[in-house]
Every structure is written in structure tokens, then in C-alpha cells.
Design a protein around this motif. Structure first.
Motif, PDB file in Angstrom:
ATOM      1  N   VAL A 198       3.074   9.496   4.914  1.00 16.73           N
ATOM      2  CA  VAL A 198       3.431   7.806   4.977  1.00 16.73           C
ATOM      3  C   VAL A 198       2.118   6.576   5.356  1.00 16.73           C
ATOM      4  O   VAL A 198       0.884   6.983   5.351  1.00 16.73           O
ATOM      5  CB  VAL A 198       4.575   7.196   6.698  1.00 16.73           C
ATOM      6  CG1 VAL A 198       6.096   7.806   6.290  1.00 16.73           C
ATOM      7  CG2 VAL A 198       3.867   7.317   7.602  1.00 16.73           C
ATOM      8  N   TYR A 199       1.965   5.292   4.631  1.00 16.60           N
ATOM      9  CA  TYR A 199       0.827   4.764   4.880  1.00 16.60           C
ATOM     10  C   TYR A 199       0.986   3.538   5.361  1.00 16.60           C
ATOM     11  O   TYR A 199       2.021   2.764   5.245  1.00 16.60           O
ATOM     12  CB  TYR A 199       0.745   5.090   3.468  1.00 16.60           C
ATOM     13  CG  TYR A 199      -0.011   6.157   2.987  1.00 16.60           C
ATOM     14  CD1 TYR A 199      -0.721   6.923   2.097  1.00 16.60           C
ATOM     15  CD2 TYR A 199       1.909   6.934   2.152  1.00 16.60           C
ATOM     16  CE1 TYR A 199      -1.133   7.735   1.921  1.00 16.60           C
ATOM     17  CE2 TYR A 199       1.940   8.190   1.285  1.00 16.60           C
ATOM     18  CZ  TYR A 199       0.115   8.713   1.803  1.00 16.60           C
ATOM     19  OH  TYR A 199       0.234   9.760   1.238  1.00 16.60           O
ATOM     20  N   ARG A 200       0.277   3.387   6.091  1.00 17.16           N
ATOM     21  CA  ARG A 200      -0.015   1.767   6.935  1.00 17.16           C
ATOM     22  C   ARG A 200      -1.802   1.071   6.488  1.00 17.16           C
ATOM     23  O   ARG A 200      -2.245   1.762   6.953  1.00 17.16           O
ATOM     24  CB  ARG A 200       0.830   1.116   8.091  1.00 17.16           C
ATOM     25  CG  ARG A 200       2.013   1.966   8.125  1.00 17.16           C
ATOM     26  CD  ARG A 200       2.734   2.195   9.545  1.00 17.16           C
ATOM     27  NE  ARG A 200       4.432   1.971   9.531  1.00 17.16           N
ATOM     28  CZ  ARG A 200       4.834   2.622  10.742  1.00 17.16           C
ATOM     29  NH1 ARG A 200       4.202   2.396  11.814  1.00 17.16           N
ATOM     30  NH2 ARG A 200       6.143   3.041  10.498  1.00 17.16           N
ATOM     31  N   ARG A 201      -1.620  -0.507   6.743  1.00 19.77           N
ATOM     32  CA  ARG A 201      -3.431  -0.711   6.205  1.00 19.77           C
ATOM     33  C   ARG A 201      -3.890  -0.821   7.670  1.00 19.77           C
ATOM     34  O   ARG A 201      -4.410  -1.497   8.513  1.00 19.77           O
ATOM     35  CB  ARG A 201      -3.410  -2.217   5.773  1.00 19.77           C
ATOM     36  CG  ARG A 201      -3.055  -1.811   4.389  1.00 19.77           C
ATOM     37  CD  ARG A 201      -3.558  -2.879   3.534  1.00 19.77           C
ATOM     38  NE  ARG A 201      -4.859  -3.262   2.947  1.00 19.77           N
ATOM     39  CZ  ARG A 201      -5.461  -4.266   2.620  1.00 19.77           C
ATOM     40  NH1 ARG A 201      -4.315  -5.548   2.247  1.00 19.77           N
ATOM     41  NH2 ARG A 201      -7.050  -3.666   3.142  1.00 19.77           N
ATOM     42  N   ASP A 202      -3.718   0.319   8.505  1.00 21.44           N
ATOM     43  CA  ASP A 202      -4.238   0.660  10.010  1.00 21.44           C
ATOM     44  C   ASP A 202      -5.905   0.455   9.633  1.00 21.44           C
ATOM     45  O   ASP A 202      -6.844   0.778   9.169  1.00 21.44           O
ATOM     46  CB  ASP A 202      -4.238   1.337  10.979  1.00 21.44           C
ATOM     47  CG  ASP A 202      -2.419   0.992  11.053  1.00 21.44           C
ATOM     48  OD1 ASP A 202      -1.579   0.376  11.061  1.00 21.44           O
ATOM     49  OD2 ASP A 202      -1.723   2.365  11.762  1.00 21.44           O
ATOM     50  N   GLU A 203      -6.809  -0.248  11.328  1.00 20.33           N
ATOM     51  CA  GLU A 203      -7.964  -0.268  10.606  1.00 20.33           C
ATOM     52  C   GLU A 203      -7.960   1.453  11.802  1.00 20.33           C
ATOM     53  O   GLU A 203      -6.944   2.068  13.002  1.00 20.33           O
ATOM     54  CB  GLU A 203      -8.094  -0.949  11.908  1.00 20.33           C
ATOM     55  CG  GLU A 203      -8.345  -2.096  10.818  1.00 20.33           C
ATOM     56  CD  GLU A 203      -9.636  -3.620  11.854  1.00 20.33           C
ATOM     57  OE1 GLU A 203     -10.020  -2.958  13.329  1.00 20.33           O
ATOM     58  OE2 GLU A 203      -9.190  -4.730  12.025  1.00 20.33           O
ATOM     59  N   ILE A 204      -9.224   2.410  11.218  1.00 17.65           N
ATOM     60  CA  ILE A 204      -9.495   3.254  12.192  1.00 17.65           C
ATOM     61  C   ILE A 204      -9.974   3.508  13.029  1.00 17.65           C
ATOM     62  O   ILE A 204     -11.162   2.966  13.514  1.00 17.65           O
ATOM     63  CB  ILE A 204      -9.863   4.738  10.816  1.00 17.65           C
ATOM     64  CG1 ILE A 204      -9.870   4.175   9.068  1.00 17.65           C
ATOM     65  CG2 ILE A 204     -10.602   5.512  11.432  1.00 17.65           C
ATOM     66  CD1 ILE A 204     -10.278   5.106   8.193  1.00 17.65           C
TER      67      ILE A 204
ATOM     68  N   PRO B 112      -1.555  -8.209  -9.738  1.00 19.04           N
ATOM     69  CA  PRO B 112      -2.378  -8.994  -8.821  1.00 19.04           C
ATOM     70  C   PRO B 112      -1.523  -8.381  -7.754  1.00 19.04           C
ATOM     71  O   PRO B 112      -2.981  -8.930  -6.805  1.00 19.04           O
ATOM     72  CB  PRO B 112      -1.773 -10.150  -9.598  1.00 19.04           C
ATOM     73  CG  PRO B 112      -0.903  -9.991 -10.614  1.00 19.04           C
ATOM     74  CD  PRO B 112      -0.590  -8.906 -11.137  1.00 19.04           C
ATOM     75  N   VAL B 113      -0.578  -8.633  -6.852  1.00 20.74           N
ATOM     76  CA  VAL B 113      -0.145  -7.449  -5.768  1.00 20.74           C
ATOM     77  C   VAL B 113      -0.767  -6.238  -5.295  1.00 20.74           C
ATOM     78  O   VAL B 113      -1.426  -6.259  -3.878  1.00 20.74           O
ATOM     79  CB  VAL B 113       1.238  -8.206  -5.245  1.00 20.74           C
ATOM     80  CG1 VAL B 113       1.302  -9.065  -5.778  1.00 20.74           C
ATOM     81  CG2 VAL B 113       1.778  -6.848  -5.924  1.00 20.74           C
TER      82      VAL B 113
ATOM     83  N   PRO C 250       6.238  -9.010   9.891  1.00 25.24           N
ATOM     84  CA  PRO C 250       4.133  -8.990   9.966  1.00 25.24           C
ATOM     85  C   PRO C 250       4.542  -7.370   8.999  1.00 25.24           C
ATOM     86  O   PRO C 250       3.088  -7.274   8.475  1.00 25.24           O
ATOM     87  CB  PRO C 250       3.549  -8.662  11.372  1.00 25.24           C
ATOM     88  CG  PRO C 250       5.133  -8.510  12.297  1.00 25.24           C
ATOM     89  CD  PRO C 250       6.221  -8.994  11.653  1.00 25.24           C
ATOM     90  N   GLY C 251       5.373  -6.405   9.601  1.00 27.39           N
ATOM     91  CA  GLY C 251       5.278  -5.246   8.980  1.00 27.39           C
ATOM     92  C   GLY C 251       5.137  -5.298   7.517  1.00 27.39           C
ATOM     93  O   GLY C 251       4.975  -4.658   5.976  1.00 27.39           O
ATOM     94  N   ARG C 252       6.017  -5.999   6.403  1.00 27.64           N
ATOM     95  CA  ARG C 252       5.489  -6.761   5.419  1.00 27.64           C
ATOM     96  C   ARG C 252       4.458  -7.544   4.432  1.00 27.64           C
ATOM     97  O   ARG C 252       4.729  -7.617   3.586  1.00 27.64           O
ATOM     98  CB  ARG C 252       7.181  -7.971   4.539  1.00 27.64           C
ATOM     99  CG  ARG C 252       8.234  -7.469   4.761  1.00 27.64           C
ATOM    100  CD  ARG C 252       9.057  -8.155   4.459  1.00 27.64           C
ATOM    101  NE  ARG C 252      10.821  -7.969   4.844  1.00 27.64           N
ATOM    102  CZ  ARG C 252      11.382  -8.216   3.515  1.00 27.64           C
ATOM    103  NH1 ARG C 252      10.836  -8.528   2.386  1.00 27.64           N
ATOM    104  NH2 ARG C 252      12.614  -7.596   3.751  1.00 27.64           N
ATOM    105  N   SER C 253       3.669  -8.029   5.564  1.00 26.14           N
ATOM    106  CA  SER C 253       2.165  -8.514   5.544  1.00 26.14           C
ATOM    107  C   SER C 253       1.246  -7.497   5.063  1.00 26.14           C
ATOM    108  O   SER C 253       1.224  -6.183   4.862  1.00 26.14           O
ATOM    109  CB  SER C 253       1.857  -9.624   5.672  1.00 26.14           C
ATOM    110  OG  SER C 253       0.385  -9.327   6.333  1.00 26.14           O
ATOM    111  N   PRO C 254       0.980  -8.087   3.303  1.00 28.90           N
ATOM    112  CA  PRO C 254       0.538  -6.925   2.611  1.00 28.90           C
ATOM    113  C   PRO C 254      -1.162  -6.469   3.292  1.00 28.90           C
ATOM    114  O   PRO C 254      -2.053  -5.680   3.258  1.00 28.90           O
ATOM    115  CB  PRO C 254      -1.002  -7.937   1.170  1.00 28.90           C
ATOM    116  CG  PRO C 254       0.451  -9.184   1.556  1.00 28.90           C
ATOM    117  CD  PRO C 254       1.213  -9.693   3.049  1.00 28.90           C
ATOM    118  N   SER C 255      -1.797  -7.408   4.539  1.00 29.49           N
ATOM    119  CA  SER C 255      -2.431  -6.518   5.677  1.00 29.49           C
ATOM    120  C   SER C 255      -1.306  -5.833   6.222  1.00 29.49           C
ATOM    121  O   SER C 255      -2.859  -4.572   7.155  1.00 29.49           O
ATOM    122  CB  SER C 255      -2.614  -8.182   6.116  1.00 29.49           C
ATOM    123  OG  SER C 255      -1.475  -7.915   7.522  1.00 29.49           O
ATOM    124  N   ASP C 256      -0.554  -5.451   6.315  1.00 23.99           N
ATOM    125  CA  ASP C 256       0.032  -4.266   7.062  1.00 23.99           C
ATOM    126  C   ASP C 256       0.310  -2.994   6.235  1.00 23.99           C
ATOM    127  O   ASP C 256       0.377  -1.735   6.145  1.00 23.99           O
ATOM    128  CB  ASP C 256       1.623  -4.461   7.503  1.00 23.99           C
ATOM    129  CG  ASP C 256       0.490  -5.184   9.298  1.00 23.99           C
ATOM    130  OD1 ASP C 256      -0.506  -5.420   9.140  1.00 23.99           O
ATOM    131  OD2 ASP C 256       1.745  -4.799  10.145  1.00 23.99           O
TER     132      ASP C 256
END
Length: 250
Positions: free
Chosen positions: A174-180, A65-66, A133-139
Motif C-alpha cells: 500500500v502507498y501513502r505520501r508519508d515523510e520518511i 493534471p492530478v 484528510p486521507g483523500r488529500s493529494p498530500s496524503d
């Protein structure tokens, strides 16, 4: 040529106490050793997991689910660009190892840790609060309710410190959900160092007290000396400027 150096970008130092602080360098016995003759140190590449499994996308795109890792991100994991001798990242990695090998202390070099880490490794052990905020699924890319793709190589610090390592470098993807955009991409590379300093005084300091202490000044100078030497090693003698910047992710 001018080089602007960001202190928190590459290194984290820890004193032999319960207090962790952002900023390091390299002399276990500190600044006094800087005036001594330079003795070549040894660096060791250490693999903690079977790297042949890293490039398997099925490790990251499980049915949970996550889980928020898309296939195109999973396909980026395990390429080992920083280990390829002819790749720009591999060339820089080799030059940095060369520099640390010329210093007067022995550093271990960790290159092949598993990119999957636990919440505890990535956040709790680094005192990143639950509401950060770094823990957020958006990040952050989550695999399940216990593991994720590391957002920084700092996720391996507690592991190596608990194993008894006192001075080491750690490199990896390393991996982060950044906009390109021109300066952001969801997958990138970090290299950082950790060094333990001897504890000289047995007292607890608040944040401001610590920043004003002689111990903090000593570590700051150690860090700056190391990074300035690294810049000269990479680019030749250059003019350097230190900037006090705030980076909200950490």
C-alpha cells in the motif's frame, strides 16, 4: 516477552446488516464454535489481475493534471515482497496463513489484487467522508481523476463482499505520501481480514448504541481471541496488552 496488540491494525468485521464496524475475528457462527474441536480450514490464493503488469512504472506516471506519483514511487510497485518465500514479509505472510489454516472456519486468501483502485473502492465504499484528510493529494498518490494507488488493503473489501466472499484475508503493498523517518515510508504492507457475522436483531443502532450492544461485545471478543492466538502462533506464548488507540487516517 510482551506484545501490544492494536485491534484495528489487521482486521475489520462486518455484521449482516448495513452497519460496518472496526473489529473482527473468525467464527462465522461466532463464539460458540470456539469450544468445539478445531477443524483445519483451507485458504486460497486468488489473483484478480495479471500481476506481470504491476511492475510497469508507466501504469502509474501518466500525463494527467492530478497525477502526483514520482518515478521513485512508481518503481516500488509490483515487487511482490510479501510473496517471496525467503523475504521477511513472505515468511510472516506464510506463518499467518498457517495459523488461519489451523482454525475452525474456512478463509480465502487474496494476495494479488491490482494496486490501482478507484476513489469509490478506497474511500466511498468505506464511508470515508469527502472532507477526510486521507483523500488529500498530500496524503494519497493519485493516478487520474478516477483512480489512485491503494492507501490500504481495505480498498478491496467491497469487491470481495459483492462477489459473495464471507471470510477472507487480504495482503498487499500500500502507498501513502508519508515523510520518511524511522517509522514511516511511502510504501509498506498490510494484511487484514474480513468476516461476516449472522444478524441476530433487526434494528438500527447509533454509534454509541452499537458500542454498548451485546453484538458488538461478541465481535470484540471474537477479534481479541483471534489476534491473541495469532500472537502466540508467531511468537510463542507471550504476555499481551490491549491499547485503545485512535488512528486518524481511517
Amino acid at each position: 516477552m510482551k506484545v501490544s496488540v492494536g485491534a484495528a491494525m489487521m482486521f475489520l468485521s462486518m455484521a449482516r446488516s448495513s452497519v460496518a464496524f472496526q473489529a473482527p475475528r473468525l467464527s462465522r457462527r461466532a463464539a460458540a464454535s470456539l469450544s468445539s474441536s478445531v477443524v483445519s480450514s483451507r485458504l486460497f490464493s486468488t489473483t484478480t489481475t495479471d500481476k506481470s503488469t504491476y511492475a510497469n512504472p508507466d501504469r502509474y506516471t501518466i500525463d494527467h493534471p492530478v497525477n502526483n506519483i514520482p518515478p521513485h514511487i512508481a518503481a516500488l510497485v509490483g515487487r511482490g515482497l510479501h510473496e517471496k518465500v525467503d523475504h521477511p514479509l513472505g515468511i510472516i505472510n506464510a506463518k499467518i496463513k498457517e495459523y488461519f489454516a489451523s482454525l475452525d472456519e474456512e478463509y480465502e486468501f487474496f494476495l494479488g489484487e491490482d494496486p490501482i483502485v478507484t476513489y469509490k473502492q478506497c474511500f466511498d465504499d468505506l464511508r470515508i467522508p469527502p472532507e477526510h484528510p486521507g483523500r488529500s493529494p498530500s496524503d494519497t498518490y493519485y493516478i487520474d481523476d478516477k483512480t489512485l494507488l491503494r492507501t490500504h488493503t481495505s480498498a478491496h473489501q467491497s469487491q470481495h463482499l459483492n462477489q459473495g466472499h464471507e471470510r477472507f484475508l487480504c495482503a498487499g503493498d500500500v502507498y501513502r505520501r508519508d515523510e520518511i523517518d524511522a517509522s514511516h515510508y511511502p510504501a509498506f504492507h498490510q494484511l487484514e481480514g474480513v468476516k461476516l457475522f449472522e444478524k441476530h436483531e433487526d434494528h438500527a443502532l447509533t454509534g454509541d448504541e452499537w458500542l454498548a450492544s451485546g453484538e458488538c461485545e461478541k465481535i470484540k471478543n471474537d477479534l481479541k481471541s483471534t489476534l491473541e492466538g495469532l500472537m502466540d502462533h508467531l511468537f510463542g506464548p507471550v504476555e499481551k496488552k490491549w491499547s485503545e488507540d485512535y488512528f486518524p487516517f481511517t
